[in-house]
Scaffold this motif. Structure first.
Motif, mmCIF file in Angstrom:
data_model
loop_
_atom_site.group_PDB
_atom_site.id
_atom_site.type_symbol
_atom_site.label_atom_id
_atom_site.label_comp_id
_atom_site.label_asym_id
_atom_site.label_seq_id
_atom_site.Cartn_x
_atom_site.Cartn_y
_atom_site.Cartn_z
ATOM 1 N N ASP A 1 3.496 -5.154 10.032
ATOM 2 C CA ASP A 1 3.390 -3.962 8.977
ATOM 3 C C ASP A 1 4.811 -3.353 9.059
ATOM 4 N N LYS B 1 4.759 6.749 1.486
ATOM 5 C CA LYS B 1 5.638 5.700 1.737
ATOM 6 C C LYS B 1 5.036 4.420 1.188
ATOM 7 N N THR C 1 7.528 -0.725 6.621
ATOM 8 C CA THR C 1 7.997 0.351 5.948
ATOM 9 C C THR C 1 8.860 -0.151 4.795
ATOM 10 N N LYS D 1 0.460 -5.098 -5.879
ATOM 11 C CA LYS D 1 -0.551 -4.970 -5.044
ATOM 12 C C LYS D 1 -0.616 -6.050 -4.050
ATOM 13 N N LEU E 1 0.822 -1.179 0.038
ATOM 14 C CA LEU E 1 -0.041 0.035 0.127
ATOM 15 C C LEU E 1 1.025 1.158 0.029
ATOM 16 N N GLN E 2 0.594 2.111 -0.863
ATOM 17 C CA GLN E 2 1.074 3.495 -0.750
ATOM 18 C C GLN E 2 0.277 4.404 0.107
ATOM 19 N N LYS E 3 1.105 4.739 1.467
ATOM 20 C CA LYS E 3 0.408 5.591 2.409
ATOM 21 C C LYS E 3 1.283 6.521 2.986
ATOM 22 N N ASP E 4 0.741 7.906 2.803
ATOM 23 C CA ASP E 4 1.487 9.103 3.259
ATOM 24 C C ASP E 4 2.914 8.967 2.708
ATOM 25 N N LYS F 1 4.018 0.738 2.432
ATOM 26 C CA LYS F 1 3.633 0.079 3.484
ATOM 27 C C LYS F 1 3.709 -1.543 2.932
#
Length: 93
Positions: A61, A47, A63, A87, A42-45, A49
């Motif tokens: 989890d 970054k 990074t 994905k 997942l792309q989050k903020d 993940k």
């Protein structure tokens, strides 16, 4: 991948290694593929993940470094993709 294309591979590695590497806070972790069922990317903020589901259903989890590449062999030849374009990875024993 992010376009919902499924590619089945053998001899999978990330940058030539058979583990996934990432951070939890300031600490660096490595998790062996043989211990993993799935990894959801997942792309989050800004970054990348990695939600890692271990064989015992424990979730870790991480990074991840988005510039890493996953490699494998397919029926038709070799395969490579930046992990930021993935994905999900599913590992079969």
């Amino acid at each position: 991948d992010q376009m919902d294309v499924v590619t089945e591979c053998t001899e999978v590695s990330i940058n030539g290694k058979t583990f996934i590497e990432g951070n939890i806070g300031e600490g660096e972790y490595t998790l062996a593929f043989k211990e993993i069922k799935d990894v959801v990317f997942l792309q989050k903020d800004g970054k990348l993940k990695g939600i890692v589901i271990l064989i015992g259903d424990e979730q870790v989890d991480l990074t991840l470094k988005a510039d890493q590449k996953a490699y494998g062999k397919t029926r038709h030849g070799t395969f490579q993709i930046k992990i930021a374009k993935l994905k999900k990875m599913t590992f079969h024993p």
